[in-house]
Design a protein around this motif. Structure first.
Motif, PDB file in Angstrom:
ATOM      1  N   ALA A 165     -37.406  18.644 -14.798  1.00  0.00           N
ATOM      2  CA  ALA A 165     -37.043  17.224 -14.843  1.00  0.00           C
ATOM      3  C   ALA A 165     -35.573  17.063 -15.186  1.00  0.00           C
ATOM      4  O   ALA A 165     -34.874  16.227 -14.603  1.00  0.00           O
ATOM      5  N   ALA A 166     -35.081  17.875 -16.143  1.00  0.00           N
ATOM      6  CA  ALA A 166     -33.671  17.793 -16.524  1.00  0.00           C
ATOM      7  C   ALA A 166     -32.759  18.114 -15.348  1.00  0.00           C
ATOM      8  O   ALA A 166     -31.713  17.488 -15.152  1.00  0.00           O
ATOM      9  N   ALA A 167     -33.149  19.104 -14.553  1.00  0.00           N
ATOM     10  CA  ALA A 167     -32.328  19.520 -13.414  1.00  0.00           C
ATOM     11  C   ALA A 167     -32.503  18.625 -12.199  1.00  0.00           C
ATOM     12  O   ALA A 167     -31.719  18.722 -11.243  1.00  0.00           O
ATOM     13  N   ALA A 168     -33.522  17.767 -12.235  1.00  0.00           N
ATOM     14  CA  ALA A 168     -33.806  16.881 -11.094  1.00  0.00           C
ATOM     15  C   ALA A 168     -33.868  17.678  -9.795  1.00  0.00           C
ATOM     16  O   ALA A 168     -33.191  17.346  -8.811  1.00  0.00           O
ATOM     17  N   VAL A 169     -34.659  18.738  -9.801  1.00  0.00           N
ATOM     18  CA  VAL A 169     -34.801  19.581  -8.610  1.00  0.00           C
ATOM     19  C   VAL A 169     -35.315  18.734  -7.449  1.00  0.00           C
ATOM     20  O   VAL A 169     -36.343  18.059  -7.559  1.00  0.00           O
ATOM     21  N   ARG A 170     -34.592  18.772  -6.338  1.00  0.00           N
ATOM     22  CA  ARG A 170     -34.929  17.942  -5.189  1.00  0.00           C
ATOM     23  C   ARG A 170     -35.645  18.755  -4.128  1.00  0.00           C
ATOM     24  O   ARG A 170     -35.530  19.985  -4.091  1.00  0.00           O
ATOM     25  N   PRO A 171     -36.400  18.095  -3.248  1.00  0.00           N
ATOM     26  CA  PRO A 171     -37.073  18.836  -2.178  1.00  0.00           C
ATOM     27  C   PRO A 171     -36.083  19.686  -1.389  1.00  0.00           C
ATOM     28  O   PRO A 171     -35.034  19.203  -0.950  1.00  0.00           O
ATOM     29  N   GLY A 172     -36.393  20.957  -1.261  1.00  0.00           N
ATOM     30  CA  GLY A 172     -35.547  21.861  -0.491  1.00  0.00           C
ATOM     31  C   GLY A 172     -34.463  22.556  -1.290  1.00  0.00           C
ATOM     32  O   GLY A 172     -33.788  23.456  -0.764  1.00  0.00           O
ATOM     33  N   ASP A 173     -34.247  22.185  -2.551  1.00  0.00           N
ATOM     34  CA  ASP A 173     -33.223  22.841  -3.365  1.00  0.00           C
ATOM     35  C   ASP A 173     -33.509  24.337  -3.498  1.00  0.00           C
ATOM     36  O   ASP A 173     -34.663  24.742  -3.688  1.00  0.00           O
ATOM     37  N   SER A 174     -32.454  25.124  -3.417  1.00  0.00           N
ATOM     38  CA  SER A 174     -32.607  26.557  -3.704  1.00  0.00           C
ATOM     39  C   SER A 174     -32.556  26.755  -5.209  1.00  0.00           C
ATOM     40  O   SER A 174     -31.717  26.172  -5.898  1.00  0.00           O
ATOM     41  N   VAL A 175     -33.478  27.564  -5.720  1.00  0.00           N
ATOM     42  CA  VAL A 175     -33.630  27.775  -7.154  1.00  0.00           C
ATOM     43  C   VAL A 175     -33.563  29.263  -7.457  1.00  0.00           C
ATOM     44  O   VAL A 175     -34.224  30.069  -6.796  1.00  0.00           O
ATOM     45  N   LEU A 176     -32.763  29.609  -8.452  1.00  0.00           N
ATOM     46  CA  LEU A 176     -32.732  30.976  -8.968  1.00  0.00           C
ATOM     47  C   LEU A 176     -33.242  30.953 -10.400  1.00  0.00           C
ATOM     48  O   LEU A 176     -32.759  30.190 -11.229  1.00  0.00           O
TER      49      LEU A 176
END
Length: 364
Positions: A165-176
């Motif tokens: 939630a803090a990072a506001a990960v959006r659809p399609g974001d690349s995450v490491l």
């Protein structure tokens, strides 16, 4: 009752302590299952991380009941003035952080800004005991079908939810995700079921890298290899949109090298007060550095982070049981559980060692 008592850093033993009684607005919970956190283990050993000075000050005044915020149990007694919805006999876990309810922030309905919240096991006794007293408002009922073992492991999952939630990960974001331990695997699962795109995980342990693969990672990287090169190759030279640093072993610099320009780093690890930080690189690349909140959180009027975490487990979207490899029996096993959790590599543990105090199915 029996509980863990800390007499000095590295000197913890199970001793007889007075039985707790609920005050106004409080509940006594019989602890069915509890697991140490890595942070608790580090603090008990005397490592100079966040909260060390607070614990040292408490120890200077005498023996301390410390630790035990990841647990599940059954409500034994309720004090006067407790909020409705919770009854004696309910199976519960508890949010570890409780705002004071009196300060200026709380009066303005901003408990997340409370300057002096109570933290279960940190500012007062926790669930490293046969029974624990908690503010009744922090209790969360455990749905049918969730085991005590799973419920005791909910708090770290709630922390992962806060991180995303803090990072506001959006659809399609690349995450490491740097680190394939408990928080790394939980962040991987939340990313996979939360709409992230490419999910990458780095880790040292082959067994934990396998867990990350099963958790839904698209790319799993051996931490001994060139993680930065692998990430840049997978993202066509851009870097990850969001990096969750969950290793805590000098990998802050790696996170800064792997995040894209204008990206986000979320610090999941608890670092020492004076840990080195690549601030010049973060500033030059306009990288945001975030620290997720703790506690219940509020992202929807109908659910807090703990309730949402329990639903994820009940639906099978997140598997917390895969991280539980060592289970011990009885309150006397708490020192052994701390040792296993503190040095998981030595004991071959995948996550914290859980301690079962009673079977809440048989006690029902």
């Amino acid at each position: 009752m029996r509980a863990l008592v800390l007499r000095g850093f590295g000197d913890a033993a199970v001793e007889e302590v007075p039985d707790p009684a609920p005050g106004p607005g409080e509940a006594v919970v019989d602890v069915a299952c509890v697991q140490p956190s890595v942070t608790e283990c580090m603090l008990l050993a005397g490592e100079p991380i966040a909260m060390h000075t607070v614990l040292a000050a408490r120890l200077a005044e005498g023996p301390v009941r410390f630790g035990g915020h990841e647990f599940a149990g059954v409500v034994r007694a309720l004090g006067s003035g407790t909020p409705g919805g919770i009854r004696v006999g309910d199976r519960v876990t508890a949010v570890e952080t409780a705002a004071c309810g009196r300060c200026a922030a709380c009066r303005r309905d901003r408990p997340d800004a409370c300057p002096s919240p109570a933290v279960l096991g940190f500012t007062g006794p926790g669930a490293f005991a046969e029974r624990v007293v908690v503010p009744a408002k922090t209790l969360v009922r455990v749905p049918d079908g969730i085991t005590a073992s799973q419920a005791a492991a909910i708090q770290p999952l709630a922390g992962a939810i806060h991180g995303h939630a803090a990072a506001a990960v959006r659809p399609g974001d690349s995450v490491l995700v740097i680190g394939a331990g408990v928080m790394g695997v939980l962040h991987t699962q939340v990313a996979r079921h939360g709409g992230a795109g490419l999910v990458m995980v780095s880790g040292r342990s082959p067994a934990k890298r396998e867990l990350a693969q099963r958790a839904g990672a698209d790319l799993v990287i051996d931490a001994a290899d060139d993680v930065e090169a692998a990430v840049l190759d997978a993202t066509e030279g851009i870097g990850a949109d969001v990096v969750f640093e969950a290793a805590g072993e000098g990998t802050f610099g790696l996170a800064a090298r792997c995040v894209r320009r204008g990206g986000v780093i979320v610090m999941v690890s608890v670092l020492p007060d004076h840990a080195p930080a690549p601030l010049a690189r973060l500033r030059e690349r306009s990288v945001a550095l975030l620290h997720p909140r703790s506690g219940a959180g509020g992202y929807s009027p109908g659910s807090g982070a703990f309730e949402h975490a329990l639903r994820l487990v009940a639906r099978g979207d997140v598997d917390v049981s895969c991280l539980i490899s060592h289970r011990l029996a009885g309150v006397e096993a708490l020192p052994e559980a701390l040792a296993i959790t503190r040095d998981k590599r030595r004991y071959g543990a995948l996550g914290p060692a859980q301690v079962d105090l009673f079977d809440w199915d048989r006690a029902a």
